[in-house]
Design a protein around this motif. Structure first.
Motif, PDB file in Angstrom:
ATOM      1  N   UNK A  17      31.029  49.203  34.786  1.00 60.62           N
ATOM      2  CA  UNK A  17      31.004  47.979  35.584  1.00 60.62           C
ATOM      3  C   UNK A  17      31.318  46.754  34.744  1.00 60.62           C
ATOM      4  N   UNK A  18      30.771  46.692  33.542  1.00 66.75           N
ATOM      5  CA  UNK A  18      30.967  45.532  32.679  1.00 66.75           C
ATOM      6  C   UNK A  18      32.423  45.413  32.241  1.00 66.75           C
ATOM      7  N   UNK A  19      33.062  46.536  31.971  1.00 63.95           N
ATOM      8  CA  UNK A  19      34.413  46.517  31.420  1.00 63.95           C
ATOM      9  C   UNK A  19      35.525  46.657  32.447  1.00 63.95           C
ATOM     10  N   UNK A  20      35.196  46.891  33.710  1.00 63.63           N
ATOM     11  CA  UNK A  20      36.257  47.105  34.688  1.00 63.63           C
ATOM     12  C   UNK A  20      37.005  45.811  34.979  1.00 63.63           C
ATOM     13  N   UNK A  21      38.276  45.915  35.248  1.00 66.29           N
ATOM     14  CA  UNK A  21      39.086  44.733  35.521  1.00 66.29           C
ATOM     15  C   UNK A  21      38.694  44.090  36.841  1.00 66.29           C
ATOM     16  N   UNK A  22      38.160  44.864  37.764  1.00 70.88           N
ATOM     17  CA  UNK A  22      37.758  44.307  39.062  1.00 70.88           C
ATOM     18  C   UNK A  22      36.645  43.283  38.888  1.00 70.88           C
ATOM     19  N   UNK A  23      35.700  43.538  37.988  1.00 71.47           N
ATOM     20  CA  UNK A  23      34.599  42.599  37.808  1.00 71.47           C
ATOM     21  C   UNK A  23      35.027  41.370  37.019  1.00 71.47           C
ATOM     22  N   UNK A  24      36.050  41.469  36.211  1.00 73.56           N
ATOM     23  CA  UNK A  24      36.484  40.326  35.417  1.00 73.56           C
ATOM     24  C   UNK A  24      37.285  39.320  36.228  1.00 73.56           C
ATOM     25  N   UNK A  25      37.787  39.700  37.380  1.00 69.89           N
ATOM     26  CA  UNK A  25      38.627  38.819  38.173  1.00 69.89           C
ATOM     27  C   UNK A  25      37.882  38.133  39.302  1.00 69.89           C
ATOM     28  N   UNK A  26      36.570  38.050  39.233  1.00 64.99           N
ATOM     29  CA  UNK A  26      35.795  37.395  40.279  1.00 64.99           C
ATOM     30  C   UNK A  26      35.984  35.886  40.208  1.00 64.99           C
ATOM     31  N   UNK A  27      35.846  35.214  41.344  1.00 65.47           N
ATOM     32  CA  UNK A  27      36.036  33.778  41.399  1.00 65.47           C
ATOM     33  C   UNK A  27      34.735  33.000  41.232  1.00 65.47           C
ATOM     34  N   UNK A  28      33.603  33.697  41.254  1.00 69.91           N
ATOM     35  CA  UNK A  28      32.324  33.020  41.094  1.00 69.91           C
ATOM     36  C   UNK A  28      31.406  33.852  40.215  1.00 69.91           C
TER      37      UNK A  28
END
Length: 80
Positions: A17-28
Motif C-alpha cells: 500500500x505504501x509503495x503502490x503508485x495508486x496511493x502516491x497519486x492522491x489529491x488529498x
C-alpha cells in the motif's frame, strides 16, 4: 495459521500500500491504519509520517513517530 505468517502478511500488505503508485497519486492527505491506533499519513506531496492515536483520560491524543522510510513499521510499532 501461524502468528508469524499473519504478521508477515500484514507487513506485505502495508508495504504494498505504501509503495503502490495508486496511493502516491492522491489529491488529498489520507491515512492507512493498522486497526490498533497506528497509521501512516500520506500527504498529497508524497510525505509519509507515522501517527499513533490514543485516548488519555477520555481525551483523544495524537503522537508522531517520524517519517517513512527513516522509521520502519517495526520501529513505529515498538514505540507504541
Amino acid at each position: 495459521m501461524c502468528l508469524t505468517n499473519l504478521y508477515s502478511r500484514k507487513l506485505y500488505i502495508w508495504h504494498s500500500l505504501i509503495h503502490s503508485s495508486a496511493t502516491l497519486n492522491q489529491l488529498r492527505d489520507y491515512s492507512i491504519t493498522d486497526g490498533q491506533g497506528l497509521s501512516i499519513l500520506m500527504t498529497s506531496k508524497g510525505a509519509k509520517g507515522w501517527r499513533f492515536r490514543y485516548r488519555h483520560q477520555g481525551k483523544p491524543k495524537l503522537m508522531s513517530f517520524g517519517t517513512y522510510p527513516e522509521v520502519t513499521l517495526q520501529q513505529a510499532r515498538a514505540k507504541t
